[in-house]
Design an enzyme around this catalytic site. Structure first.
Site, PDB file in Angstrom:
ATOM      1  N   ASP A 124       5.879  43.287  44.303  1.00 19.31           N
ATOM      2  CA  ASP A 124       5.662  44.373  45.278  1.00 19.31           C
ATOM      3  C   ASP A 124       4.183  44.761  45.211  1.00 19.31           C
ATOM      4  OD1 ASP A 124       5.807  46.520  46.986  1.00 19.31           O
ATOM      5  OD2 ASP A 124       6.993  47.793  45.662  1.00 19.31           O
ATOM      6  N   CYS A 173       3.894  45.642  51.777  1.00 20.06           N
ATOM      7  CA  CYS A 173       3.512  46.723  52.686  1.00 20.06           C
ATOM      8  C   CYS A 173       2.478  46.221  53.687  1.00 20.06           C
ATOM      9  CB  CYS A 173       2.991  47.928  51.906  1.00 20.06           C
ATOM     10  SG  CYS A 173       1.637  47.518  50.800  1.00 20.06           S
TER      11      CYS A 173
HETATM   12  N1  SAH Z   1       6.983  48.634  42.933  1.00 18.03           N
HETATM   13  C1  SAH Z   1       6.468  49.982  42.894  1.00 18.03           C
HETATM   14  C2  SAH Z   1       4.989  50.141  43.293  1.00 18.03           C
HETATM   15  C3  SAH Z   1       4.424  49.190  44.290  1.00 18.03           C
HETATM   16  S1  SAH Z   1       2.811  49.627  44.845  1.00 18.03           S
HETATM   17  C4  SAH Z   1       7.350  50.878  43.728  1.00 18.03           C
HETATM   18  O1  SAH Z   1       8.181  50.422  44.479  1.00 18.03           O
HETATM   19  O2  SAH Z   1       7.218  52.097  43.620  1.00 18.03           O
HETATM   20  C5  SAH Z   1       1.816  48.376  44.106  1.00 18.03           C
HETATM   21  C6  SAH Z   1       1.493  48.633  42.653  1.00 18.03           C
HETATM   22  O3  SAH Z   1       0.704  47.545  42.173  1.00 18.03           O
HETATM   23  C7  SAH Z   1       0.667  49.877  42.373  1.00 18.03           C
HETATM   24  O4  SAH Z   1       1.382  50.675  41.469  1.00 18.03           O
HETATM   25  C8  SAH Z   1      -0.647  49.345  41.758  1.00 18.03           C
HETATM   26  O5  SAH Z   1      -1.154  50.185  40.765  1.00 18.03           O
HETATM   27  C9  SAH Z   1      -0.200  48.030  41.188  1.00 18.03           C
HETATM   28  N2  SAH Z   1      -1.215  46.991  40.977  1.00 18.03           N
HETATM   29  C10 SAH Z   1      -2.325  46.730  41.702  1.00 18.03           C
HETATM   30  N3  SAH Z   1      -2.942  45.631  41.254  1.00 18.03           N
HETATM   31  C11 SAH Z   1      -2.214  45.157  40.205  1.00 18.03           C
HETATM   32  C12 SAH Z   1      -2.343  44.032  39.338  1.00 18.03           C
HETATM   33  N4  SAH Z   1      -3.337  43.176  39.462  1.00 18.03           N
HETATM   34  N5  SAH Z   1      -1.400  43.858  38.393  1.00 18.03           N
HETATM   35  C13 SAH Z   1      -0.366  44.721  38.262  1.00 18.03           C
HETATM   36  N6  SAH Z   1      -0.210  45.804  39.061  1.00 18.03           N
HETATM   37  C14 SAH Z   1      -1.112  46.028  40.017  1.00 18.03           C
END
Ligand code: SAH
Length: 455
Positions: A384, A411
């Site tokens: 996600d 998204c």
């Molecule tokens: N699955 C969660 C959030 C999705 S939003 C939900 O449904 O609520 C995407 C998320 O990816 C964010 O929390 C952001 O901090 C994280 N993110 C961004 N880059 C990343 C990376 N390289 N590795 C791990 N997480 C990351």
């Protein structure tokens, strides 16, 4: 290409499309014009505002032939406020547009031909946002104003209600600015860096009805703290938590580091499906919980868990999807780059009594390859990612490790299409794509894709 139209020219055009900003698109001899307020399938008389080499901007003077889906925007502030882009399009029209947009993007960008289902929308697409972050300021006469920003500006449209926020947010919008003078509190002026109240954040837990109000102030010392608490309790009788956050910096960032409890509890509790979540003043949480449940149910459905699967949830945030899946999986391992979110995920796992989850903070593209090296494999992988999509190194790991099923929650349809192409080229087949409307009246659209490894 030189522009075939000139600034200030008026002409009649047919609108072919809609951009991600909600502007209509017409082409004059192949030259795209972006037209504020116009909808696809309309003929409009327009006024050209600006021409650049490859495209130009215009506004509507008159709609000559309206779209059958055009409606009167129900919100009085729609034309000024930058919060919603599509209130002039009926909700059915919005869902149809989003479905076509996702399908077109899949084919154009990814050459993905899997079926795209009709968008799962809301029955009641109003008052759905569980978090309002309302900037407070002053007008030229020094009176308090509060509302949301005009499109692409930092000037506040003073308002008394918002059709996508909760009634509690409306109560603060309409009520608090009137009370500030008696409380001896000036609202903050970002130009002069004077005044006290910068933002009010209102969060509501849909399932339990608990409400948190956070006053973001420039200084720690509130002049009449007890009176301020009483005013909030009068405006929002169901409030269960009143917090203060201190932000002394000259910045557009809403929160500072210091959060203080003024009254009640530090957190509110919400549930998505059967899973409970603790939400603090600053914690990340999905803003449309009703549709979040629809989205996660879809992800769970596509994950097709029988109970013996090991699942990896990449980009797990506060573990919302992970905990949802943990109800049906053998184990779920979540990875997320923000350490605070991982702390929330661990706490929420304990709160719900899960013992089959493991969370780690770090970049998914580094942590997951390491997990594999350590023998922590996955049968099902859920991703996600943020708008920019999956990191290429993560996609490479998926193609090397070949989990049986991949569920991709996205998204941003454009990066979803790009990543699905990479996965299809590497041995996966996209089975179907289900768009979900998480943000009615905006141009955003979430989608869940289900992929299976070719055998
Ligand atoms: N699955 C969660 C959030 C999705 S939003 C939900 O449904 O609520 C995407 C998320 O990816 C964010 O929390 C952001 O901090 C994280 N993110 C961004 N880059 C990343 C990376 N390289 N590795 C791990 N997480 C990351």
């Amino acid at each position: 290409m030189s522009a075939p139209v000139k600034k200030n020219e008026r002409l009649s055009v047919y609108i072919e499309d809609l951009t991600h900003d909600g502007n209509g698109v017409a082409k004059v001899e192949g030259y795209p014009l972006f037209i504020q307020g116009a909808l696809p399938n309309e003929t409009a008389e327009i006024h050209v505002l600006k021409t650049l080499k490859n495209y130009g901007f215009a506004k509507v003077i008159d709609i000559i032939k309206p779209s059958p889906d055009r409606v009167e925007a129900p919100c009085d502030y729609f034309k000024q406020c930058g919060g919603c882009q599509l209130q002039h399009l009926s909700y059915e029209g919005q869902l149809k547009w989003k479905e076509n947009m996702v399908r077109n993007v899949m084919q154009r960008i990814g050459k993905i031909h899997a079926p795209v289902h009709p968008v799962k929308g809301m029955k009641e697409p109003w008052h759905y946002r569980n978090k309002a972050q309302i900037p407070f300021s002053e007008n030229e006469a020094g009176q308090a104003i509060a509302g949301f920003y005009k499109t692409k500006t930092h000037s506040i449209v003073d308002m008394d209600r918002c059709l996508i926020q909760t009634g509690e947010a409306d109560a603060i919008l309409a009520g608090l600015k009137k009370e500030l003078a008696t409380l001896g509190v000036r609202s903050y002026n970002e130009h002069t860096h004077e005044g006290m109240l910068r933002h009010v954040v209102i969060r509501k837990a849909r399932a339990t009805g608990e409400v948190m109000v956070v006053l973001v102030t420039k200084k720690k010392k509130l002049p009449q703290k007890e009176a301020a608490i009483a005013v909030i309790q009068k405006l929002v009788p169901n409030v269960t938590s009143i917090m203060q956050n201190v932000n002394s910096e000259k910045t557009n960032v809403i929160f500072g580091d210091d959060t203080i409890n003024l009254w009640g509890k530090d957190v509110i509790i919400d549930t998505i499906g059967n899973v409970r979540f603790e939400i603090s003043a600053r914690s990340f949480y999905q803003v449309n919980p009703e549709q979040t449940e629809v989205l996660y149910k879809q992800a769970l459905d596509y994950a097709d868990l029988q109970g013996d699967e090991r699942v990896i949830d990449a980009y797990c945030g506060i573990g919302t999807i992970s905990l949802f899946l943990a109800q049906k999986a053998k184990t779920v391992m979540g990875v997320e780059i923000v350490p605070q979110a991982i702390e929330d995920a661990k706490r929420n796992a304990v709160l719900n009594g899960f013992t089959n989850t493991y969370f780690e903070a770090g970049p998914a593209e580094e942590v997951i390859p390491r997990w594999y090296k350590e023998g922590k494999e996955a049968d099902v992988l859920v991703v996600d990612p943020p708008r920019k999509g999956c990191d290429e190194a993560l996609l490479t790991t998926i193609l090397e490790q070949r989990p049986k099923r991949v569920v991709y929650v996205s998204c941003n349809p454009a990066t979803l299409a790009r990543d699905l192409r990479i996965l299809e080229d590497g041995g996966y087949q996209t089975q179907e794509i289900q768009p979900v409307d998480m943000f009615p009246h905006s141009t955003h659209c979430e989608a869940v894709a289900w992929l299976k490894l070719n055998v």
